[in-house]
Design an enzyme around this catalytic site. Structure first.
Site, PDB file in Angstrom:
ATOM      1  N   ASP A 164     -88.875  17.641  28.198  1.00 41.85           N
ATOM      2  CA  ASP A 164     -89.374  16.082  28.314  1.00 41.85           C
ATOM      3  C   ASP A 164     -90.709  15.692  27.919  1.00 41.85           C
ATOM      4  OD1 ASP A 164     -87.870  13.748  30.062  1.00 41.85           O
ATOM      5  OD2 ASP A 164     -90.079  13.858  30.324  1.00 41.85           O
ATOM      6  N   ASN A 206     -94.565   3.836  25.372  1.00 41.06           N
ATOM      7  CA  ASN A 206     -94.122   2.906  25.011  1.00 41.06           C
ATOM      8  C   ASN A 206     -94.615   1.652  25.305  1.00 41.06           C
ATOM      9  OD1 ASN A 206     -91.804   3.413  23.415  1.00 41.06           O
ATOM     10  ND2 ASN A 206     -90.462   3.939  25.031  1.00 41.06           N
ATOM     11  N   HIS A 228     -92.555   0.141  21.138  1.00 41.36           N
ATOM     12  CA  HIS A 228     -91.388   0.942  21.022  1.00 41.36           C
ATOM     13  C   HIS A 228     -91.284   1.661  19.561  1.00 41.36           C
ATOM     14  CE1 HIS A 228     -89.449  -0.181  24.701  1.00 41.36           C
ATOM     15  NE2 HIS A 228     -89.916  -1.454  24.563  1.00 41.36           N
ATOM     16  N   ASP A 286     -90.746   5.362  19.065  1.00 48.16           N
ATOM     17  CA  ASP A 286     -89.753   6.244  18.239  1.00 48.16           C
ATOM     18  C   ASP A 286     -90.252   7.050  17.351  1.00 48.16           C
ATOM     19  OD1 ASP A 286     -87.836   4.510  19.393  1.00 48.16           O
ATOM     20  OD2 ASP A 286     -87.642   2.988  17.547  1.00 48.16           O
ATOM     21  N   GLU A 289     -86.481  10.295  26.305  1.00 46.74           N
ATOM     22  CA  GLU A 289     -87.220  11.149  25.938  1.00 46.74           C
ATOM     23  C   GLU A 289     -86.515  12.651  26.228  1.00 46.74           C
ATOM     24  OE1 GLU A 289     -89.004  10.000  29.798  1.00 46.74           O
ATOM     25  OE2 GLU A 289     -87.654   9.274  28.212  1.00 46.74           O
TER      26      GLU A 289
END
Length: 409
Positions: free
Chosen positions: A287, A295, A300, A304, A331
């Site tokens: 994770d 974010n 965003h 990504d 994630e």
């Protein structure tokens, strides 16, 4: 194709058939046969109904008084009647009594009667099933209609003989066409069909068949030239479409890792293989730490890019065609490690953790420091799949609770 007038073969055959036979006799015979069949069937049904209604009260008393011998006598007497092939009585306590021809034990179309309680109205104490004697039915039917059809037999045979003579005379060319078609093969599809009708015949449907066959052969010859190319092109398109569908259905489009759907399908196979051969199997939950903050801070698009880089780091450390990486959700990623013990899985997770921490990302010329937490669990033989995955997930959450950027398991 010629414009000469066409004369109907059916018309010529009809004139000859009407000249030699009487269609009315056959029609009357058929109607009479149907009527006799219905009459015999109704007579059998009435006989079964009457026999059932007669014996049900007697059987009711015998069942209530628990007299097996009396029940058997009643059933044998009932089964001996002309229209009945087999009978069966099923009591409410599960006892079964049967009598009659064992070959007639087909209860799918049996007539069923409830055997009432002789003391309490409306509460049956058994079921009587009666199967008609089909052999007796057909014997009687054959005898009944045989007499009726005897008068038509001679006329029918005579008519058929005369029709046969006419067919042999008129349909000889059709037999030639049938033999020609029967011997056709892929190599002979374009062989011309020739039929010798004689110099004085009138043009009819047989000529139309021959001409139509010639047109069909020309069309087939033209179509075959392009068929292989069309098949190859469509097969290529179909294979490409199927490959694209398979990829879309099993791959996460953002990271290129396998998706949760494929994980759910394949992980059970990995567990079954580990159980069968007694081999180690481990998973690593990974994770990205503080991903929500990334974010919220960088947007965003930056998030990504972080997920792509993080998944690339995971895939770069695993074995090709053996280990596989799944984007489990958001994630969170899962690394499936066949043939891997817990110690080796922890070592791999630690190696990935160091790589992620030591290689800061640069997005839009801005450095982003990324760390990751890992939960590791080895499958225990016989362990439920959900319990194993839950253990790895709990180790991941423990790593986060202890400050992130660490491996637990």
């Amino acid at each position: 194709m010629s414009d000469a007038p066409t004369h109907s073969i059916a018309a010529r055959l009809a004139r000859r058939i009407l000249l030699y036979a009487s269609a009315c006799a056959l029609l009357i015979g058929g109607v009479q046969t149907l009527h006799l069949s219905q009459e015999v069937r109704q007579r059998f049904s009435q006989s079964i109904e009457a026999a059932g209604l007669t014996h049900v009260p007697l059987l009711s008393v015998a069942v209530w008084d628990i007299e097996p011998d009396t029940i058997r006598r009643q059933l044998h007497q009932l089964a001996s009647q002309h229209a009945i092939g087999h009978v069966r009585l099923v009591t409410d306590v599960g006892r079964v009594f049967e009598a009659g021809d064992p070959d007639a034990r087909d209860f799918t179309e049996a007539r069923r009667f409830d055997v009432p309680n002789p003391t309490l109205q409306g509460e049956p104490i058994g079921t009587l099933e009666i199967v008609a004697d089909t052999r007796a039915f057909y014997r009687e039917l054959a005898t009944t209609i045989g007499v009726g059809l005897l008068g038509y037999a001679v006329l029918t045979l005579l008519m058929c003989g005369l029709v046969l003579v006419a067919l042999r005379r008129e349909l000889g060319p059709l037999r030639h066409i049938a033999e020609f078609v029967k011997t056709l093969s892929p190599e002979r599809l374009t062989t011309p069909l020739t039929v010798d009708r004689g110099p004085r015949h009138q043009r009819d449907e047989i000529d139309l068949v021959v001409e139509g066959f010639e047109i069909l052969q020309r069309g087939i010859d033209s179509h075959i030239r392009n068929l292989d190319h069309q098949v190859a092109a469509r097969t290529h398109d179909l294979e490409a479409a199927l490959a694209s569908i398979r990829t879309l259905s099993t791959t996460d489009t953002l990271t290129g890792c396998f998706n949760r759907r494929l994980f759910d399908e394949r992980i059970a196979d990995e567990v079954e293989r580990a159980d069968r051969y007694g081999r180690p199997l481990s998973i690593v939950f990974a994770d990205a730490d503080h991903f929500k903050r990334i974010n919220d801070t960088w947007g965003h698009n930056a998030g990504d890019e972080v997920l792509r880089a993080f998944s690339a780091s995971l895939k770069a450390q695993v074995r090709d065609h053996i280990d596989w990486v799944v984007r489990y959700g958001g994630e969170e990623f899962v690394i499936v490690l066949p043939e891997t013990t817990l110690d080796r899985a922890r070592a791999l997770a630690e190696r990935i953790r160091v790589v992620v921490e030591s290689e800061p990302l640069t997005i839009d010329d801005r450095p982003i420091r990324l760390t990751a937490s890992f939960g590791v669990a080895q499958y225990a033989p016989g362990e439920a799949l959900a319990d194993w995955i839950d253990r790895a997930d709990k180790w991941l959450y423990l790593a986060k609770e202890q400050g992130r950027n660490r491996v637990c398991g």
